[in-house]
Scaffold this motif. Structure first.
Motif, PDB file in Angstrom:
ATOM      1  N   TYR A  42      63.011 139.566  59.917  1.00 10.56           N
ATOM      2  CA  TYR A  42      63.330 141.240  60.334  1.00 10.56           C
ATOM      3  C   TYR A  42      65.491 141.260  59.804  1.00 10.56           C
ATOM      4  CZ  TYR A  42      65.844 144.970  63.094  1.00 10.56           C
ATOM      5  OH  TYR A  42      66.046 145.199  62.820  1.00 10.56           O
ATOM      6  N   PHE A  43      66.255 139.714  60.019  1.00 16.77           N
ATOM      7  CA  PHE A  43      67.052 140.397  59.393  1.00 16.77           C
ATOM      8  C   PHE A  43      67.633 140.550  58.469  1.00 16.77           C
ATOM      9  CE2 PHE A  43      68.140 138.992  63.818  1.00 16.77           C
ATOM     10  CZ  PHE A  43      68.867 140.081  64.634  1.00 16.77           C
ATOM     11  N   LEU A  44      66.869 139.606  57.456  1.00 17.92           N
ATOM     12  CA  LEU A  44      67.261 139.824  55.904  1.00 17.92           C
ATOM     13  C   LEU A  44      66.462 141.523  55.172  1.00 17.92           C
ATOM     14  CD1 LEU A  44      67.504 138.004  53.331  1.00 17.92           C
ATOM     15  CD2 LEU A  44      65.184 137.066  53.845  1.00 17.92           C
ATOM     16  N   VAL A  45      65.417 141.089  55.805  1.00 16.27           N
ATOM     17  CA  VAL A  45      64.881 142.948  55.085  1.00 16.27           C
ATOM     18  C   VAL A  45      65.611 143.588  55.589  1.00 16.27           C
ATOM     19  CG1 VAL A  45      63.377 143.964  55.370  1.00 16.27           C
ATOM     20  CG2 VAL A  45      62.956 142.467  54.714  1.00 16.27           C
ATOM     21  N   ASP A  46      66.481 143.319  56.394  1.00 15.42           N
ATOM     22  CA  ASP A  46      67.634 144.570  57.787  1.00 15.42           C
ATOM     23  C   ASP A  46      68.894 144.585  56.815  1.00 15.42           C
ATOM     24  OD1 ASP A  46      68.213 146.657  59.755  1.00 15.42           O
ATOM     25  OD2 ASP A  46      69.551 144.634  60.369  1.00 15.42           O
ATOM     26  N   ARG A  47      69.171 143.428  56.305  1.00 14.97           N
ATOM     27  CA  ARG A  47      70.414 143.039  55.215  1.00 14.97           C
ATOM     28  C   ARG A  47      70.139 143.656  53.531  1.00 14.97           C
ATOM     29  NH1 ARG A  47      75.689 140.457  55.946  1.00 14.97           N
ATOM     30  NH2 ARG A  47      76.554 140.028  54.257  1.00 14.97           N
ATOM     31  N   VAL A  48      68.998 143.485  53.249  1.00 13.25           N
ATOM     32  CA  VAL A  48      68.842 144.006  52.309  1.00 13.25           C
ATOM     33  C   VAL A  48      68.585 145.504  52.299  1.00 13.25           C
ATOM     34  CG1 VAL A  48      67.039 144.068  50.352  1.00 13.25           C
ATOM     35  CG2 VAL A  48      67.586 142.326  51.344  1.00 13.25           C
ATOM     36  N   GLY A  49      67.594 146.370  53.237  1.00 18.87           N
ATOM     37  CA  GLY A  49      67.375 147.378  54.066  1.00 18.87           C
ATOM     38  C   GLY A  49      68.676 147.996  53.748  1.00 18.87           C
ATOM     39  N   ARG A  50      69.665 147.941  54.346  1.00 19.92           N
ATOM     40  CA  ARG A  50      70.779 148.506  54.762  1.00 19.92           C
ATOM     41  C   ARG A  50      71.329 148.647  53.270  1.00 19.92           C
ATOM     42  NH1 ARG A  50      72.863 149.625  59.700  1.00 19.92           N
ATOM     43  NH2 ARG A  50      71.700 148.453  61.561  1.00 19.92           N
ATOM     44  N   ARG A  51      72.005 148.119  52.101  1.00 19.55           N
ATOM     45  CA  ARG A  51      72.012 147.922  50.794  1.00 19.55           C
ATOM     46  C   ARG A  51      71.763 149.100  50.591  1.00 19.55           C
ATOM     47  NH1 ARG A  51      75.545 143.706  49.991  1.00 19.55           N
ATOM     48  NH2 ARG A  51      76.102 142.522  51.369  1.00 19.55           N
ATOM     49  N   ALA A  52      69.986 148.690  50.042  1.00 22.45           N
ATOM     50  CA  ALA A  52      69.402 149.797  49.601  1.00 22.45           C
ATOM     51  C   ALA A  52      69.490 151.153  49.705  1.00 22.45           C
ATOM     52  CB  ALA A  52      68.053 149.240  49.154  1.00 22.45           C
ATOM     53  N   PHE A  53      69.356 151.666  51.126  1.00 25.87           N
ATOM     54  CA  PHE A  53      69.045 152.948  51.124  1.00 25.87           C
ATOM     55  C   PHE A  53      70.428 153.374  51.985  1.00 25.87           C
ATOM     56  CE2 PHE A  53      64.812 151.004  51.596  1.00 25.87           C
ATOM     57  CZ  PHE A  53      64.203 151.870  51.855  1.00 25.87           C
ATOM     58  N   VAL A  54      71.059 152.513  52.650  1.00 23.08           N
ATOM     59  CA  VAL A  54      72.034 152.781  53.112  1.00 23.08           C
ATOM     60  C   VAL A  54      73.470 152.623  51.847  1.00 23.08           C
ATOM     61  CG1 VAL A  54      74.685 152.996  55.393  1.00 23.08           C
ATOM     62  CG2 VAL A  54      71.625 152.828  55.700  1.00 23.08           C
ATOM     63  N   GLY A  55      73.848 151.840  51.495  1.00 18.19           N
ATOM     64  CA  GLY A  55      75.550 151.534  50.973  1.00 18.19           C
ATOM     65  C   GLY A  55      74.890 152.455  49.757  1.00 18.19           C
ATOM     66  N   VAL A  56      73.206 152.328  49.257  1.00 23.33           N
ATOM     67  CA  VAL A  56      73.612 153.092  47.784  1.00 23.33           C
ATOM     68  C   VAL A  56      74.226 154.952  47.990  1.00 23.33           C
ATOM     69  CG1 VAL A  56      71.435 154.204  48.243  1.00 23.33           C
ATOM     70  CG2 VAL A  56      72.115 154.035  46.103  1.00 23.33           C
ATOM     71  N   GLY A  57      74.191 155.523  49.129  1.00 21.32           N
ATOM     72  CA  GLY A  57      74.447 156.781  49.275  1.00 21.32           C
ATOM     73  C   GLY A  57      75.688 157.103  49.503  1.00 21.32           C
ATOM     74  N   ARG A  58      76.942 155.827  49.646  1.00 25.32           N
ATOM     75  CA  ARG A  58      78.468 155.328  50.131  1.00 25.32           C
ATOM     76  C   ARG A  58      79.194 155.123  48.475  1.00 25.32           C
ATOM     77  NH1 ARG A  58      78.153 152.880  56.009  1.00 25.32           N
ATOM     78  NH2 ARG A  58      77.416 154.826  56.934  1.00 25.32           N
ATOM     79  N   ARG A  59      78.503 154.717  47.393  1.00 26.23           N
ATOM     80  CA  ARG A  59      78.598 154.045  46.183  1.00 26.23           C
ATOM     81  C   ARG A  59      79.241 154.805  45.471  1.00 26.23           C
ATOM     82  NH1 ARG A  59      75.486 149.953  47.397  1.00 26.23           N
ATOM     83  NH2 ARG A  59      73.503 150.596  45.934  1.00 26.23           N
ATOM     84  N   ALA A  60      78.393 155.988  45.174  1.00 26.23           N
ATOM     85  CA  ALA A  60      78.810 157.395  44.197  1.00 26.23           C
ATOM     86  C   ALA A  60      79.888 158.030  44.649  1.00 26.23           C
ATOM     87  CB  ALA A  60      77.726 157.675  43.925  1.00 26.23           C
ATOM     88  N   TRP A  82      65.478 154.894  56.393  1.00 22.05           N
ATOM     89  CA  TRP A  82      65.420 153.089  56.665  1.00 22.05           C
ATOM     90  C   TRP A  82      64.435 153.586  58.797  1.00 22.05           C
ATOM     91  CZ3 TRP A  82      64.831 149.149  56.059  1.00 22.05           C
ATOM     92  CH2 TRP A  82      64.706 147.779  56.100  1.00 22.05           C
ATOM     93  N   ALA A  83      66.016 153.842  59.246  1.00 26.01           N
ATOM     94  CA  ALA A  83      65.662 153.917  60.498  1.00 26.01           C
ATOM     95  C   ALA A  83      63.816 154.367  60.810  1.00 26.01           C
ATOM     96  CB  ALA A  83      66.288 155.268  61.521  1.00 26.01           C
ATOM     97  N   ALA A  84      63.542 155.028  60.030  1.00 26.95           N
ATOM     98  CA  ALA A  84      61.465 155.129  60.095  1.00 26.95           C
ATOM     99  C   ALA A  84      61.422 153.560  59.695  1.00 26.95           C
ATOM    100  CB  ALA A  84      61.291 155.986  60.355  1.00 26.95           C
ATOM    101  N   LEU A  85      61.665 152.742  58.849  1.00 24.76           N
ATOM    102  CA  LEU A  85      61.005 151.812  57.785  1.00 24.76           C
ATOM    103  C   LEU A  85      61.498 150.702  58.779  1.00 24.76           C
ATOM    104  CD1 LEU A  85      62.030 152.782  54.185  1.00 24.76           C
ATOM    105  CD2 LEU A  85      59.621 152.992  55.623  1.00 24.76           C
ATOM    106  N   ARG A  86      62.866 150.397  60.124  1.00 24.47           N
ATOM    107  CA  ARG A  86      62.822 149.683  60.492  1.00 24.47           C
ATOM    108  C   ARG A  86      62.332 149.602  60.958  1.00 24.47           C
ATOM    109  NH1 ARG A  86      69.466 149.538  61.897  1.00 24.47           N
ATOM    110  NH2 ARG A  86      68.635 151.510  62.853  1.00 24.47           N
ATOM    111  N   ARG A  87      61.651 150.816  61.951  1.00 25.86           N
ATOM    112  CA  ARG A  87      60.653 151.224  63.378  1.00 25.86           C
ATOM    113  C   ARG A  87      59.780 149.996  63.006  1.00 25.86           C
ATOM    114  NH1 ARG A  87      63.207 155.922  64.507  1.00 25.86           N
ATOM    115  NH2 ARG A  87      64.603 155.534  65.741  1.00 25.86           N
ATOM    116  N   LEU A  88      58.847 150.623  61.974  1.00 25.60           N
ATOM    117  CA  LEU A  88      57.583 150.111  61.536  1.00 25.60           C
ATOM    118  C   LEU A  88      57.430 148.492  61.373  1.00 25.60           C
ATOM    119  CD1 LEU A  88      54.961 150.896  60.751  1.00 25.60           C
ATOM    120  CD2 LEU A  88      55.065 151.736  58.229  1.00 25.60           C
ATOM    121  N   LEU A  89      58.565 148.170  60.642  1.00 24.55           N
ATOM    122  CA  LEU A  89      58.977 146.630  60.198  1.00 24.55           C
ATOM    123  C   LEU A  89      58.899 145.600  61.798  1.00 24.55           C
ATOM    124  CD1 LEU A  89      59.554 144.434  58.721  1.00 24.55           C
ATOM    125  CD2 LEU A  89      62.080 145.061  58.991  1.00 24.55           C
ATOM    126  N   VAL A  90      59.443 146.659  62.215  1.00 21.33           N
ATOM    127  CA  VAL A  90      59.624 145.468  63.999  1.00 21.33           C
ATOM    128  C   VAL A  90      58.185 145.711  64.678  1.00 21.33           C
ATOM    129  CG1 VAL A  90      60.326 145.436  66.331  1.00 21.33           C
ATOM    130  CG2 VAL A  90      62.211 146.143  64.544  1.00 21.33           C
TER     131      VAL A  90
END
Length: 309
Positions: A42-60, A82-90
């Motif tokens: 969970y923590f691994l996917v959560d870390r990767v997901g945050r970078r992929a979903f949340v971080g991508v909108g802040r870099r450009a 990402w919030a919805a996918l994280r609940r599904l992951l849990v």
């Protein structure tokens, strides 16, 4: 222990069996290892997901104002998804971990699955509204009707979206009240902060004022407002003075519009009305207010004098 025999044996055994061999066959330690493994996933996917979903909108970095508005909306949409996918992951990890533990402790799960099937069919008939809410929540996310952080009006309830769950949408209004709106009951969703907002500001002047002069004063104040250092970055284009909007009972209503960033619409309107009040006072232009004229009727002197002795 040689590597090849271990790999050959691991290919024929399940993950709990391999953990048991590694931990000396202790079932309790294996169970703890399974739980910690699921938590690590969970923590691994959560870390990767945050970078992929949340971080991508802040870099450009945005190129212009329109791109800045689009970047904000993309970031909000990705955070909501990402919030919805994280609940599904849990939920998925909890179910898989529970089934794995039951199988490891040799608890027959066939009976649980059979009972679950029967219960699922029974609940399916009685939980049609729940299914409707979940399906509606999926379409809200997929169609990007609104995202976390938007200000929306859902029927008779309005507020800032704090969370979008598969079953309900959570709103917090201006007074701090939290509203839980079932997704299936949302028939019309009005997003007040999507792409841009148009501020409509009406100011009234007295019928005795020179309208052309009043319009010129409003136009001048609009230009000063647009050039103000603390406010210039909130505008998305030139303002527009529409002119006379209405001939009301006690005032001639003048209307001006501004195109601004979505979340700045209320601040801009309040500040412009404050500026117009001060500007009209400085220019000697009267802002009318309701007044009542009393016309005395017959016998008013006797009424004021009161009863005679």
């Amino acid at each position: 222990m040689h590597l090849l025999p271990v790999l050959a044996q691991a290919a024929e055994e399940s993950l709990p069996d391999r953990l048991a061999d590694f931990l000396g066959g202790d079932k309790f330690l294996v169970s703890v290892g399974i739980v910690f493994g699921a938590a690590a996933v969970y923590f691994l996917v959560d870390r990767v997901g945050r970078r992929a979903f949340v971080g991508v909108g802040r870099r450009a970095a945005p190129v212009d104002e329109a791109d800045a508005v689009g970047a904000i909306e993309r970031r909000q949409r990705l955070e909501t998804l990402w919030a919805a996918l994280r609940r599904l992951l849990v939920i998925t990890l909890v179910v898989l971990t529970g089934l794995t533990l039951l199988a490891w402790w040799r608890v027959p799960i066939a009976s649980f699955l059979a009972v679950g099937t029967v219960v699922g069919v029974a609940l399916g008939f009685g939980a049609q509204s729940l299914v409707k809410d979940v399906i509606s929540g999926f379409f809200i996310l997929s169609e990007n009707q609104f995202s976390i952080g938007d200000v929306v009006r859902l029927g008779e309830v309005a507020g800032k979206v704090e969370d979008i769950r598969l079953r309900v949408t959570v709103l917090r209004d201006l007074e701090g009240h939290v509203h839980y709106v079932p997704n299936g009951s949302i028939t019309v969703a009005s997003n007040l902060t999507q792409q841009f907002a148009t501020v409509v500001a009406d100011v009234g002047v007295s019928y005795g004022e020179d309208l052309d002069r009043a319009l010129e004063v409003v136009r001048s104040e609009m230009a000063d407002f647009m050039a103000a250092e603390d406010w210039a970055e909130l505008f998305l284009g030139e303002p527009e003075l529409l002119g006379v909007e209405a001939l009301a009972d006690s005032a001639v209503v003048l209307r001006a519009t501004f195109r601004v960033f979505p979340d700045a619409r209320w601040r801009v309107r309040r500040e412009f009305l404050r500026r117009m009040k001060n500007r009209f006072d400085a220019e000697g232009i009267e802002i009318p207010f309701p007044q009542r004229t009393l016309v005395p009727g017959p016998g008013w002197q006797e009424l004021l004098a009161g009863p005679q002795a």
